[in-house]
Enzyme design. Structure first.
Site, PDB file in Angstrom:
ATOM      1  N   ASP A   1     -41.052 -52.682   9.267  1.00 35.76           N
ATOM      2  CA  ASP A   1     -41.495 -51.492   8.542  1.00 35.76           C
ATOM      3  C   ASP A   1     -42.824 -51.717   7.826  1.00 35.76           C
ATOM      4  OD1 ASP A   1     -40.422 -53.261   6.680  1.00 35.76           O
ATOM      5  OD2 ASP A   1     -38.692 -52.021   6.231  1.00 35.76           O
TER       6      ASP A   1
ATOM      7  N   ASN B   1     -28.566 -50.543  -1.617  1.00 38.32           N
ATOM      8  CA  ASN B   1     -27.888 -49.321  -1.152  1.00 38.32           C
ATOM      9  C   ASN B   1     -27.420 -49.454   0.295  1.00 38.32           C
ATOM     10  OD1 ASN B   1     -30.250 -49.193   0.280  1.00 38.32           O
ATOM     11  ND2 ASN B   1     -30.979 -47.263  -0.578  1.00 38.32           N
TER      12      ASN B   1
ATOM     13  N   HIS C   1     -29.291 -50.362   2.882  1.00 38.50           N
ATOM     14  CA  HIS C   1     -30.285 -50.068   3.920  1.00 38.50           C
ATOM     15  C   HIS C   1     -30.661 -51.319   4.709  1.00 38.50           C
ATOM     16  CE1 HIS C   1     -34.168 -50.617   1.264  1.00 38.50           C
ATOM     17  NE2 HIS C   1     -33.754 -51.761   1.715  1.00 38.50           N
TER      18      HIS C   1
ATOM     19  N   GLU D   1     -32.461 -45.641   5.113  1.00 41.33           N
ATOM     20  CA  GLU D   1     -31.731 -45.370   3.885  1.00 41.33           C
ATOM     21  C   GLU D   1     -30.379 -44.697   4.192  1.00 41.33           C
ATOM     22  OE1 GLU D   1     -33.033 -46.913   1.598  1.00 41.33           O
ATOM     23  OE2 GLU D   1     -34.914 -46.120   0.816  1.00 41.33           O
TER      24      GLU D   1
HETATM   25  P1  PGA Z   1     -35.132 -58.071  -0.633  1.00 40.71           P
HETATM   26  O1  PGA Z   1     -35.061 -56.652   0.068  1.00 40.71           O
HETATM   27  O2  PGA Z   1     -35.093 -59.083   0.464  1.00 40.71           O
HETATM   28  O3  PGA Z   1     -36.421 -58.067  -1.380  1.00 40.71           O
HETATM   29  O4  PGA Z   1     -33.930 -58.174  -1.528  1.00 40.71           O
HETATM   30  C1  PGA Z   1     -34.183 -56.452   1.130  1.00 40.71           C
HETATM   31  C2  PGA Z   1     -34.229 -55.014   1.558  1.00 40.71           C
HETATM   32  O5  PGA Z   1     -34.440 -54.129   0.714  1.00 40.71           O
HETATM   33  O6  PGA Z   1     -34.013 -54.757   2.750  1.00 40.71           O
END
Ligand code: PGA
Length: 241
Positions: free
Chosen positions: A67, A136, A138, A143
């Site tokens: 992304d 959450n 995702h 999302e």
């Molecule tokens: P993080 O994010 O590795 O910074 O915890 C993971 C994500 O939001 O997919």
């Protein structure tokens, strides 16, 4: 799903980096899907260490990132283009022309997104896709929603995601609210998926992913249906299992 609980982030990194290095050393033109965020950083450090010790070369590797934020340029210090170059690509011998990161500001969004999935397919598909998980649930920037998304697309980020990532931008108002992300369908086509989660703030999402129903309300729960999804957790992230 194969679930492994490790003592800490360092042990996860050793295993995840080992999986990637084995692939790169055993396949002619491997394709790796990389993720940004805090979760894979230790794994990237291990990969760099192995590269510096002459144990692996990325010359023949093609990469696809999950992304990228919209609205900021790729030169921005918070772009995922910058993140990947600073945390991995500038420190190994991957060829810049084999690096694919979504364009956060394409002139034609639909054309760009279709082209991204097409290019993954043309390269033979992703051999190993690295993932983190959001609080959450995702994966990528897919999302919670009422449908599982298919292809790469432009997404509006949720409040929970903005709250989790606004620290990098200094304030929520400065953080982009949209991104281009590979869809759930694009991710699920990967031959192997390695999801890394550390910390107590991920425990609920991890529980829902593994023990909950397969539902787009927890996008990561779709991994229950993948034939080679490896879930690498530290003890805190695994504490509600
Ligand atoms: P993080 O994010 O590795 O910074 O915890 C993971 C994500 O939001 O997919």
């Amino acid at each position: 799903m194969e679930i492994k609980v490790f003592k800490n982030d360092e042990e996860i990194a050793e295993k995840a980096a080992g999986d990637i290095i084995s692939l790169v050393n055993s396949k002619n033109n491997p394709v790796i899907g990389f993720a940004t965020g805090a979760s894979p950083v230790s794994t990237y450090k291990r990969i760099i260490k192995a590269y510096n010790e002459g144990k692996v070369s990325f010359k023949n590797v093609t990469s696809f990132n999950l992304d990228e934020y919209c609205t900021i340029p790729k030169s921005d210090k918070n772009s995922y283009y910058t993140f990947m170059h600073e945390n991995l690509f500038d420190k190994i011998d991957i060829d810049e022309k084999n690096i694919n990161i979504p364009d956060g500001n394409p002139a034609n969004v639909e054309e760009f997104c279709n082209g991204y999935d097409k290019k993954i397919a043309e390269k033979g598909g992703i051999d190993i896709q690295i993932l983190g998980i959001g609080r959450n649930g995702h994966i990528g920037f897919n999302e919670p929603s009422d449908i599982f998304t298919e292809q790469t697309y432009k997404v509006k980020l949720t409040e929970s995601t903005v709250e989790a990532n606004d620290k990098y931008f200094g304030s929520a108002s400065l953080m982009p609210k949209e991104a281009i992300t590979m869809g759930i369908g694009s991710i699920m086509k990967s031959k192997t998926i390695i999801l890394i989660a550390c910390g107590i703030e991920k425990a609920e999402a991890v529980r829902d992913m593994i023990k909950g129903n397969v539902t787009p309300e927890c996008p990561a729960s779709i991994l229950q249906k993948h034939s080679d999804a490896r879930i690498y957790l530290d003890e805190d992230a695994a504490s509600l299992l």
